[in-house]
Design a protein around this motif. Structure first.
Motif, PDB file in Angstrom:
ATOM      1  N   MET A   1      12.221   8.652  41.815  1.00 12.05           N
ATOM      2  CA  MET A   1      12.486  10.011  42.280  1.00 12.05           C
ATOM      3  C   MET A   1      13.803  10.544  41.726  1.00 12.05           C
ATOM      4  N   ALA A   2      14.311   9.902  40.682  1.00  8.70           N
ATOM      5  CA  ALA A   2      15.619  10.265  40.166  1.00  8.70           C
ATOM      6  C   ALA A   2      15.707  11.732  39.787  1.00  8.70           C
ATOM      7  N   GLN A   3      14.603  12.291  39.253  1.00 11.99           N
ATOM      8  CA  GLN A   3      14.631  13.690  38.826  1.00 11.99           C
ATOM      9  C   GLN A   3      14.854  14.638  39.991  1.00 11.99           C
ATOM     10  N   PHE A   4      14.554  14.191  41.204  1.00  8.64           N
ATOM     11  CA  PHE A   4      14.648  15.054  42.379  1.00  8.64           C
ATOM     12  C   PHE A   4      15.825  14.691  43.287  1.00  8.64           C
ATOM     13  N   SER A   5      16.690  13.790  42.838  1.00 10.02           N
ATOM     14  CA  SER A   5      17.754  13.301  43.709  1.00 10.02           C
ATOM     15  C   SER A   5      18.708  14.400  44.140  1.00 10.02           C
ATOM     16  N   GLN A   6      18.903  15.419  43.306  1.00  9.90           N
ATOM     17  CA  GLN A   6      19.805  16.511  43.658  1.00  9.90           C
ATOM     18  C   GLN A   6      19.157  17.502  44.613  1.00  9.90           C
ATOM     19  N   GLU A   7      17.870  17.292  44.937  1.00  8.56           N
ATOM     20  CA  GLU A   7      17.147  18.204  45.811  1.00  8.56           C
ATOM     21  C   GLU A   7      16.830  17.555  47.152  1.00  8.56           C
ATOM     22  N   THR A   8      17.647  16.596  47.561  1.00  2.82           N
ATOM     23  CA  THR A   8      17.480  15.921  48.838  1.00  2.82           C
ATOM     24  C   THR A   8      18.666  16.239  49.736  1.00  2.82           C
ATOM     25  N   SER A   9      18.393  16.716  50.938  1.00  2.59           N
ATOM     26  CA  SER A   9      19.465  17.080  51.865  1.00  2.59           C
ATOM     27  C   SER A   9      20.056  15.834  52.513  1.00  2.59           C
ATOM     28  N   THR A  10      21.113  16.034  53.270  1.00  7.10           N
ATOM     29  CA  THR A  10      21.758  14.912  53.953  1.00  7.10           C
ATOM     30  C   THR A  10      20.875  14.304  55.034  1.00  7.10           C
ATOM     31  N   THR A  11      19.831  15.021  55.449  1.00  2.19           N
ATOM     32  CA  THR A  11      18.910  14.499  56.464  1.00  2.19           C
ATOM     33  C   THR A  11      17.677  13.849  55.834  1.00  2.19           C
ATOM     34  N   GLY A  12      17.672  13.773  54.501  1.00  3.93           N
ATOM     35  CA  GLY A  12      16.547  13.147  53.822  1.00  3.93           C
ATOM     36  C   GLY A  12      15.405  14.081  53.522  1.00  3.93           C
ATOM     37  N   ALA A  13      15.611  15.382  53.714  1.00  2.00           N
ATOM     38  CA  ALA A  13      14.553  16.361  53.454  1.00  2.00           C
ATOM     39  C   ALA A  13      14.620  16.837  52.008  1.00  2.00           C
ATOM     40  N   PHE A  14      13.443  17.081  51.424  1.00  2.00           N
ATOM     41  CA  PHE A  14      13.362  17.619  50.076  1.00  2.00           C
ATOM     42  C   PHE A  14      13.595  19.120  50.122  1.00  2.00           C
ATOM     43  N   VAL A  15      14.543  19.606  49.324  1.00  2.07           N
ATOM     44  CA  VAL A  15      14.867  21.031  49.256  1.00  2.07           C
ATOM     45  C   VAL A  15      14.732  21.463  47.796  1.00  2.07           C
ATOM     46  N   ARG A  16      13.662  22.186  47.491  1.00  2.00           N
ATOM     47  CA  ARG A  16      13.367  22.554  46.106  1.00  2.00           C
ATOM     48  C   ARG A  16      14.450  23.466  45.536  1.00  2.00           C
ATOM     49  N   GLN A  17      14.840  23.194  44.291  1.00  2.00           N
ATOM     50  CA  GLN A  17      15.869  24.000  43.648  1.00  2.00           C
ATOM     51  C   GLN A  17      15.377  25.432  43.425  1.00  2.00           C
ATOM     52  N   PRO A  18      16.307  26.394  43.433  1.00  2.00           N
ATOM     53  CA  PRO A  18      15.905  27.784  43.154  1.00  2.00           C
ATOM     54  C   PRO A  18      15.580  27.950  41.682  1.00  2.00           C
ATOM     55  N   ASN A  19      14.846  28.996  41.357  1.00  2.00           N
ATOM     56  CA  ASN A  19      14.492  29.277  39.969  1.00  2.00           C
ATOM     57  C   ASN A  19      15.649  29.973  39.280  1.00  2.00           C
ATOM     58  N   ARG A  20      16.089  29.431  38.153  1.00  2.00           N
ATOM     59  CA  ARG A  20      17.264  29.939  37.451  1.00  2.00           C
ATOM     60  C   ARG A  20      16.964  31.209  36.649  1.00  2.00           C
ATOM     61  N   PHE A  21      15.795  31.283  36.013  1.00  2.00           N
ATOM     62  CA  PHE A  21      15.487  32.394  35.108  1.00  2.00           C
ATOM     63  C   PHE A  21      14.462  33.303  35.775  1.00  2.00           C
ATOM     64  N   THR A  22      14.854  34.524  36.033  1.00  2.00           N
ATOM     65  CA  THR A  22      14.008  35.404  36.852  1.00  2.00           C
ATOM     66  C   THR A  22      13.778  36.779  36.229  1.00  2.00           C
ATOM     67  N   ALA A  23      13.917  36.888  34.914  1.00  2.00           N
ATOM     68  CA  ALA A  23      13.665  38.171  34.259  1.00  2.00           C
ATOM     69  C   ALA A  23      12.187  38.537  34.404  1.00  2.00           C
ATOM     70  N   ARG A  24      11.905  39.818  34.356  1.00  2.00           N
ATOM     71  CA  ARG A  24      10.523  40.310  34.458  1.00  2.00           C
ATOM     72  C   ARG A  24      10.239  41.162  33.221  1.00  2.00           C
ATOM     73  N   PRO A  25       9.866  40.502  32.128  1.00  2.00           N
ATOM     74  CA  PRO A  25       9.695  41.221  30.864  1.00  2.00           C
ATOM     75  C   PRO A  25       8.524  42.190  30.892  1.00  2.00           C
ATOM     76  N   GLU A  26       8.675  43.260  30.141  1.00  2.00           N
ATOM     77  CA  GLU A  26       7.584  44.224  29.994  1.00  2.00           C
ATOM     78  C   GLU A  26       6.483  43.608  29.126  1.00  2.00           C
ATOM     79  N   PRO A  27       5.243  43.906  29.434  1.00  2.00           N
ATOM     80  CA  PRO A  27       4.131  43.352  28.647  1.00  2.00           C
ATOM     81  C   PRO A  27       4.241  43.700  27.168  1.00  2.00           C
ATOM     82  N   GLU A  28       4.092  42.699  26.338  1.00  5.17           N
ATOM     83  CA  GLU A  28       4.074  42.872  24.889  1.00  5.17           C
ATOM     84  C   GLU A  28       3.168  41.788  24.327  1.00  5.17           C
ATOM     85  N   PRO A  29       1.906  42.100  24.125  1.00  5.66           N
ATOM     86  CA  PRO A  29       0.946  41.088  23.676  1.00  5.66           C
ATOM     87  C   PRO A  29       1.427  40.328  22.446  1.00  5.66           C
TER      88      PRO A  29
END
Length: 285
Positions: A1-29
């Motif tokens: 579970m090493a990839q998720f170690s930074q997403e564990t709270s002090t109570t042992g609960a899994f807390v999913r990381q927020p999404n870093r990239f949130t742009a909403r590009p205009e459609p361009e096929p």
């Protein structure tokens, strides 16, 4: 579970990381490439919506290898469009200082080779709202009702199985387990008198629920210890899940799903043994 170690709270609960990239590009096929893992439920929903909305020619698709290594999601071969071997390279192109976990789905700009968005909840909504405004998957007159389903399904079911599977304390696990099956029982009761979650049509809410359901017996029931009962033992949910499988079951890759979870999560399954069952043919009987 090493990839998720930074997403564990002090109570042992899994807390999913927020999404870093949130742009909403205009459609361009032709400009954007959707990078997915066929194992990932969040990415799977984007594959389904892209298919249902007829966006396959407008937005190209790149599939990573199901086995994620220490560098994250990798391509089996150098991606012919983006010219990269790891999705992390597109993340680094967008933000060289990014230190979070590299996630899918990700929409990558083919001209700049940068990740534009990894905001998986918004990606599929934008496919409906921006790319196909005539879409019936997220219609305006049903939007409030759809959103009312999406919120608890995300917290208790979609993310709930992860909260159970990645919990590092008994208390955190049992809370996630309880919330998961309370929500599934609520949906089971609703489906006793409804074909879909909202109205009498397929919507975004159904697709979001279904990508967890389709993985439930094969992965989450055993691997994530969500074992009160199997999906096949909940008659309304099972019938509903099979109806949706008939519509887009061709987007399911059982090999990728099972190999990813059972081989990648070393702390949960240190042997790396991939179970032989269940038989996927049960979905078409």
């Amino acid at each position: 579970m090493a990839q998720f170690s930074q997403e564990t709270s002090t109570t042992g609960a899994f807390v999913r990381q927020p999404n870093r990239f949130t742009a909403r590009p205009e459609p361009e096929p032709g400009r954007y490439r959707l990078v997915v893992s066929l194992a990932c439920p969040w990415a799977h929903r984007a594959v389904i919506v892209r298919k249902l909305l007829g966006l396959e020619d407008a937005i190209s698709l790149a599939v990573v290898d199901p086995i994620r290594d220490e560098k994250g999601w990798r391509f089996a071969e150098t991606d012919p469009v983006l010219g990269i071997d790891y999705l992390k390279q597109a993340y680094d192109n967008a933000d060289p200082d990014y230190e979070g976990r590299v996630t899918v789905p990700a929409l990558v700009d083919t001209t700049t080779k940068k990740v534009v968005t990894n905001d998986y909840p918004q990606i599929t909504l934008d496919f409906s709202l921006r790319w196909r405004p005539e879409s019936t998957l997220y219609p305006e007159h049903l939007r409030a009702e759809i959103d009312a389903w999406i919120e608890p399904i995300f917290h208790n079911v979609n993310n709930g199985v992860y909260k159970a599977g990645f919990a590092t304390s008994q208390e955190a696990y049992e809370q996630a387990y309880t919330n998961l099956f309370t929500e599934l029982d609520r949906i089971e009761a609703h489906l006793a008198t409804h074909t879909y979650l909202v109205g009498e049509q397929l919507t975004e809410a159904d697709i979001r629920l279904w990508t967890t359901l389709v993985r439930f017996d094969a992965v989450y029931h055993g691997h994530f210890k969500t074992n009160r009962n199997k999906l096949t033992e909940m008659p309304n949910l099972w019938a509903y899940a099979k109806r949706l499988y008939a519509q887009f079951g061709d987007t399911v890759n059982w090999d990728h799903i099972k190999r990813h979870y059972y081989v990648t999560h070393h702390d949960i399954n240190p042997s790396g043994i991939v179970p032989a069952g269940p038989d996927p043919e049960v979905w078409t009987r």
